[in-house]
Design an enzyme around this catalytic site. Sequence first.
Site, PDB file in Angstrom:
ATOM      1  N   SER A   1       0.820  -1.265   0.100  1.00 24.63           N
ATOM      2  CA  SER A   1      -0.089   0.095  -0.128  1.00 24.63           C
ATOM      3  C   SER A   1       0.862   1.438  -0.119  1.00 24.63           C
ATOM      4  CB  SER A   1      -0.987   0.020   1.315  1.00 24.63           C
ATOM      5  OG  SER A   1      -1.490   1.347   1.308  1.00 24.63           O
TER       6      SER A   1
ATOM      7  N   TYR B   1      -1.248  -0.363  10.418  1.00 24.58           N
ATOM      8  CA  TYR B   1      -1.488  -0.911   8.787  1.00 24.58           C
ATOM      9  C   TYR B   1      -0.222  -0.264   8.269  1.00 24.58           C
ATOM     10  CZ  TYR B   1      -3.415  -1.403   4.359  1.00 24.58           C
ATOM     11  OH  TYR B   1      -3.782  -1.963   3.053  1.00 24.58           O
TER      12      TYR B   1
HETATM   13  N1  LIG Z   1      -8.895  -1.770  -0.819  1.00 30.46           N
HETATM   14  C1  LIG Z   1      -8.020  -0.743  -0.815  1.00 30.46           C
HETATM   15  O1  LIG Z   1      -8.002   0.457  -1.273  1.00 30.46           O
HETATM   16  C2  LIG Z   1      -6.381  -1.278  -0.656  1.00 30.46           C
HETATM   17  C3  LIG Z   1      -5.355  -0.358  -0.979  1.00 30.46           C
HETATM   18  C4  LIG Z   1      -4.072  -0.712  -0.829  1.00 30.46           C
HETATM   19  C5  LIG Z   1      -3.812  -2.122  -0.229  1.00 30.46           C
HETATM   20  N2  LIG Z   1      -4.806  -2.824  -0.229  1.00 30.46           N
HETATM   21  C6  LIG Z   1      -4.468  -4.262   0.186  1.00 30.46           C
HETATM   22  O2  LIG Z   1      -4.990  -5.030  -0.640  1.00 30.46           O
HETATM   23  C7  LIG Z   1      -5.348  -6.472  -0.001  1.00 30.46           C
HETATM   24  C8  LIG Z   1      -6.775  -6.881  -0.236  1.00 30.46           C
HETATM   25  O3  LIG Z   1      -7.513  -5.834   0.458  1.00 30.46           O
HETATM   26  P1  LIG Z   1      -9.106  -5.670   0.077  1.00 30.46           P
HETATM   27  O4  LIG Z   1      -9.326  -4.165   0.137  1.00 30.46           O
HETATM   28  O5  LIG Z   1      -9.473  -6.587  -1.248  1.00 30.46           O
HETATM   29  O6  LIG Z   1      -9.956  -6.122   1.356  1.00 30.46           O
HETATM   30  P2  LIG Z   1     -10.500  -7.464   1.774  1.00 30.46           P
HETATM   31  O7  LIG Z   1     -11.461  -8.251   0.969  1.00 30.46           O
HETATM   32  O8  LIG Z   1     -10.694  -7.228   3.160  1.00 30.46           O
HETATM   33  O9  LIG Z   1      -9.174  -8.458   1.628  1.00 30.46           O
HETATM   34  C9  LIG Z   1      -8.508  -8.825   2.520  1.00 30.46           C
HETATM   35  C10 LIG Z   1      -8.456 -10.372   2.742  1.00 30.46           C
HETATM   36  O10 LIG Z   1      -7.433 -10.976   3.840  1.00 30.46           O
HETATM   37  C11 LIG Z   1      -8.008 -12.012   4.054  1.00 30.46           C
HETATM   38  N3  LIG Z   1      -7.264 -12.283   5.525  1.00 30.46           N
HETATM   39  C12 LIG Z   1      -7.262 -11.623   6.750  1.00 30.46           C
HETATM   40  N4  LIG Z   1      -6.508 -12.320   7.640  1.00 30.46           N
HETATM   41  C13 LIG Z   1      -5.947 -13.551   6.917  1.00 30.46           C
HETATM   42  C14 LIG Z   1      -5.250 -14.597   7.418  1.00 30.46           C
HETATM   43  N5  LIG Z   1      -4.991 -14.893   8.458  1.00 30.46           N
HETATM   44  N6  LIG Z   1      -5.335 -15.732   6.492  1.00 30.46           N
HETATM   45  C15 LIG Z   1      -5.644 -15.528   5.306  1.00 30.46           C
HETATM   46  N7  LIG Z   1      -6.533 -14.573   4.938  1.00 30.46           N
HETATM   47  C16 LIG Z   1      -6.691 -13.602   5.634  1.00 30.46           C
HETATM   48  C17 LIG Z   1      -9.471 -11.722   4.614  1.00 30.46           C
HETATM   49  O11 LIG Z   1     -10.195 -12.766   4.694  1.00 30.46           O
HETATM   50  P3  LIG Z   1     -11.399 -12.842   5.885  1.00 30.46           P
HETATM   51  O12 LIG Z   1     -12.565 -12.701   5.304  1.00 30.46           O
HETATM   52  O13 LIG Z   1     -11.214 -14.309   6.518  1.00 30.46           O
HETATM   53  O14 LIG Z   1     -11.007 -11.848   7.062  1.00 30.46           O
HETATM   54  C18 LIG Z   1      -9.848 -11.042   3.318  1.00 30.46           C
HETATM   55  O15 LIG Z   1     -10.160 -11.939   2.275  1.00 30.46           O
HETATM   56  C19 LIG Z   1      -4.955  -6.347   1.251  1.00 30.46           C
HETATM   57  O16 LIG Z   1      -3.570  -6.579   1.365  1.00 30.46           O
HETATM   58  C20 LIG Z   1      -5.013  -4.749   1.473  1.00 30.46           C
HETATM   59  O17 LIG Z   1      -4.083  -4.272   2.399  1.00 30.46           O
HETATM   60  C21 LIG Z   1      -6.115  -2.587  -0.316  1.00 30.46           C
END
Ligand SMILES: NC(=O)c1ccc[n+]([C@@H]2O[C@H](COP(=O)([O-])OP(=O)(O)OC[C@H]3O[C@@H](n4cnc5c(N)ncnc54)[C@H](OP(=O)(O)O)[C@@H]3O)[C@@H](O)[C@H]2O)c1
Length: 238
Positions: free
Chosen positions: A138, A160
């Site tokens: 990020s 984070y």
């Molecule tokens: N959305 C944005 O604007 C943005 C920006 C920059 C970076 N990111 C990064 O992109 C990635 C995906 O984020 P997202 O926005 O798509 O949100 P998200 O759907 O909440 O993705 C996070 C995923 O990680 C999983 N997770 C958490 N703990 C885990 C564990 N111990 N083992 C396996 N899976 C686990 C969650 O599963 P559960 O349902 O089981 O909790 C969820 O499926 C993340 O790394 C986030 O930091 C997102």
Amino acid sequence: MTKKVALVTGVSREMGLGFETAKQLLDVDFNVILSARNLDKATKLAARIGATGRQLDVTNEQSVNQLSSEIEQKFGKLDVLVNNAGAYFDQGGQALEADMQFVKDALDTNLLGAWRVSKAFIGLLQKSDNGRIVNVSSGAGSFTDPIFGMQNHQGNVPVYAITKLALNGLTAKLARELKETKIKVNSVCPGFVATYPGTEQWGARPVSEGAKSIVWAATLPESGPSGGFFRDGKRLNW
Ligand SMILES: NC(=O)c1ccc[n+]([C@@H]2O[C@H](COP(=O)([O-])OP(=O)(O)OC[C@H]3O[C@@H](n4cnc5c(N)ncnc54)[C@H](OP(=O)(O)O)[C@@H]3O)[C@@H](O)[C@H]2O)c1
């Protein structure tokens, strides 16, 4: 020619970056294993797109090793690892007020999760001609990003941000250690992406655009970079 094999971690939600990344990798003809800590969620999402759904909790060594053994038996290699699992977005938080258990848990998922999974799959990635590790990071983990960086993020998100800063460090170290191999390791910031309802109003862009950044790094040619930090295929400052 045998199909390339990709593993995406943290795919439990239809709106998430992991699911969109899995779809885009299928579109470019990968065998995709999408994984979540809840097997039922992974299986249901996988069935919708013709991928394979598997249980994987990135904080659990046994779960990680079990999936590694299974992929070894089934495919004998791994071409792409997308370390997408991540959480603990502490909007409005203060480092000096952080709960240390929350900090440990955040590091365990966002940093150690990617580290653990990379270690467990490195042997299989080495069996590929195009091994790629993509750490989904990020701009919050950047020192200098003008909007999301350490000094600039309006929501602060200290825990984070520090986990993503550390994840970028892992990218640099893995890339350095794998320099003489065919494996490339990069961090990608997908941008601010609409993975939760209502975030478009705050300027979040479509999930498809964020995932495109990830797929770019997952499908880099042999001449591509390693050990960098990218958004939309463009290098970001650390
Ligand atoms: N959305 C944005 O604007 C943005 C920006 C920059 C970076 N990111 C990064 O992109 C990635 C995906 O984020 P997202 O926005 O798509 O949100 P998200 O759907 O909440 O993705 C996070 C995923 O990680 C999983 N997770 C958490 N703990 C885990 C564990 N111990 N083992 C396996 N899976 C686990 C969650 O599963 P559960 O349902 O089981 O909790 C969820 O499926 C993340 O790394 C986030 O930091 C997102």
